[in-house]
Design an enzyme around this catalytic site. Structure first.
Site, mmCIF file in Angstrom:
data_model
loop_
_atom_site.group_PDB
_atom_site.id
_atom_site.type_symbol
_atom_site.label_atom_id
_atom_site.label_comp_id
_atom_site.label_asym_id
_atom_site.label_seq_id
_atom_site.Cartn_x
_atom_site.Cartn_y
_atom_site.Cartn_z
ATOM 1 N N GLN A 1 -22.287 -97.536 71.908
ATOM 2 C CA GLN A 1 -20.792 -97.264 71.809
ATOM 3 C C GLN A 1 -19.946 -97.536 70.757
ATOM 4 O O GLN A 1 -20.038 -98.766 70.347
ATOM 5 C CB GLN A 1 -20.186 -97.577 73.210
ATOM 6 C CG GLN A 1 -18.773 -97.143 73.349
ATOM 7 C CD GLN A 1 -18.851 -95.706 73.773
ATOM 8 O OE1 GLN A 1 -19.956 -94.800 74.105
ATOM 9 N NE2 GLN A 1 -17.969 -94.791 73.304
ATOM 10 N N ASP B 1 -27.511 -89.475 70.586
ATOM 11 C CA ASP B 1 -26.191 -89.090 69.798
ATOM 12 C C ASP B 1 -26.287 -87.974 68.708
ATOM 13 O O ASP B 1 -25.385 -87.443 68.129
ATOM 14 C CB ASP B 1 -25.494 -90.411 69.348
ATOM 15 C CG ASP B 1 -24.417 -91.056 70.087
ATOM 16 O OD1 ASP B 1 -23.627 -90.163 70.843
ATOM 17 O OD2 ASP B 1 -24.086 -92.081 70.028
ATOM 18 N N LYS C 1 -20.823 -92.203 81.271
ATOM 19 C CA LYS C 1 -22.167 -92.180 80.815
ATOM 20 C C LYS C 1 -23.294 -92.489 81.730
ATOM 21 O O LYS C 1 -24.174 -91.828 82.073
ATOM 22 C CB LYS C 1 -22.233 -92.756 79.154
ATOM 23 C CG LYS C 1 -21.577 -91.860 78.274
ATOM 24 C CD LYS C 1 -21.622 -92.463 76.975
ATOM 25 C CE LYS C 1 -20.731 -91.652 76.108
ATOM 26 N NZ LYS C 1 -20.346 -92.357 74.664
HETATM 27 N N1 GUN Z 1 -17.175 -93.263 70.707
HETATM 28 C C1 GUN Z 1 -16.666 -92.281 70.962
HETATM 29 N N2 GUN Z 1 -17.094 -91.050 71.338
HETATM 30 C C2 GUN Z 1 -18.533 -91.405 71.084
HETATM 31 C C3 GUN Z 1 -19.933 -90.843 70.927
HETATM 32 O O1 GUN Z 1 -20.010 -89.581 71.216
HETATM 33 N N3 GUN Z 1 -20.938 -91.667 70.946
HETATM 34 C C4 GUN Z 1 -20.889 -92.805 70.690
HETATM 35 N N4 GUN Z 1 -21.980 -93.693 70.331
HETATM 36 N N5 GUN Z 1 -19.757 -93.679 70.334
HETATM 37 C C5 GUN Z 1 -18.519 -92.913 70.808
#
Ligand code: GUN
Length: 302
Positions: free
Chosen positions: A98, A121, A54
């Site tokens: 996350q 998100d 990311k």
């Molecule tokens: N953990 C696994 N996929 C995601 C996601 O798309 N967003 C977040 N915040 N955590 C994750």
């Protein structure tokens, strides 16, 4: 005739180029770039690799990127205070915590603490509500469903009046994508059915689908005889079914398998996403799109 492959890896490159160009334009005109903070708690190896990707992608498209890594021992109160700091930070347009979080932290409380206008998100209840209303209310569609819709639209698959069957009812994929496909508007206007673990005759529902979206987390669940000839099949499943040594790096890597029996399904479907390389690369791409959107909302140019 075998199905056309819908390659998320290729669509990702196109969208990231579009975002990079737009970021450069905004920087020139307004003197600012989107800011994204990624908060990582603890040392979960999968989370570390997601967050690293990311941050790298944010850097690539010209964002200000902040990776805020915190100890597994951080208290809930401290984490909430950290979120509050970024909520108030004018240079940050997107906040991502996350998941999963350590057990002593209430995930819901944490997600609810993020300013909905920085919730790139799309997990905050306010944004879930906005998604349900649809149209111009929607600010940040959740990234994986947004990526799925983008793949369908960019492949030229007709969604208006199409029978869409979604397999799985998770909050992250099944429920939001079902909602998005039934909204009024381009890339939607579909007739949607959601099937799940308690559904009777799941195969018969799937067989009716012009667009079959599978997010069940069960490797090889969807058999070729469940697929309508010519259908568009979107496989969201990323199941680790073993390990192998990478020819490129010599390191151990996971063997991934989707929820659809790909080899057989590709002989029946009209379009199909592979695993890996289909839906997967789209999630981070749409996170970048949402973060750019957040800055554009703030500048009044969205
Ligand atoms: N953990 C696994 N996929 C995601 C996601 O798309 N967003 C977040 N915040 N955590 C994750």
């Amino acid at each position: 005739m075998p199905a056309k492959l819908i390659m998320g890896t290729e669509v990702r490159e196109k969208i990231l180029e579009e975002i990079t160009a737009e970021v450069a334009q905004i920087k020139k005109k307004h003197g600012v770039v989107p800011g994204l903070v990624t908060i990582l708690v603890g040392q979960n190896p999968a989370s570390i690799s997601y967050v690293t990707l990311k941050v790298q992608t944010a850097h690539r498209v010209g964002f200000k990127e902040v990776q805020d890594s915190q100890s597994e021992k951080i208290s809930e109160k401290e984490l909430l205070a950290l979120i509050d700091k970024y909520n108030k930070d004018d240079t940050i347009n997107g906040i991502l915590v996350q998941l999963p979080l350590p057990k002593h932290i209430d995930e819901k409380k944490v997600l609810n603490a993020i300013d909905p206008d920085k919730d790139v998100d799309g997990f905050h209840p306010v944004n879930v509500g906005r998604l349900m209303i649809g149209g111009k209310e929607v600010k940040y569609p959740p990234c994986t469903p947004a990526g799925i819709q983008e793949l369908i639209v960019r492949s030229g698959v007709e969604t208006s009046g199409a029978e869409v069957v979604v397999v799985g009812r998770s909050n992250i994929v099944g429920k939001p994508i079902a909602n998005m496909m039934l909204q009024k508007g381009p890339g939607a206007n579909s007739t949607v059915t959601v099937v799940h673990t308690r559904t009777k005759n799941m195969d018969l529902h799937c067989k009716r689908a012009d667009i079959l979206i599978v997010a069940a987390g069960v490797p090889g669940l969807v058999k070729p005889e469940w697929i309508k000839p010519g259908a568009c099949v979107i496989d969201v499943g990323v199941n680790r079914v073993g390990e192998k040594v990478s020819e490129k790096t010599g390191k151990k890597i996971a063997i991934l398998k989707g929820d659809v029996d790909f080899d057989a399904a590709k002989e029946i479907a009209g379009w199909i996403t592979p695993v890996p390389g289909g839906v997967g690369p789209m999630t981070i791409t749409m996170l970048m799109k949402n973060t750019l959107k957040s800055l554009k909302f703030k500048l009044g140019i969205a």
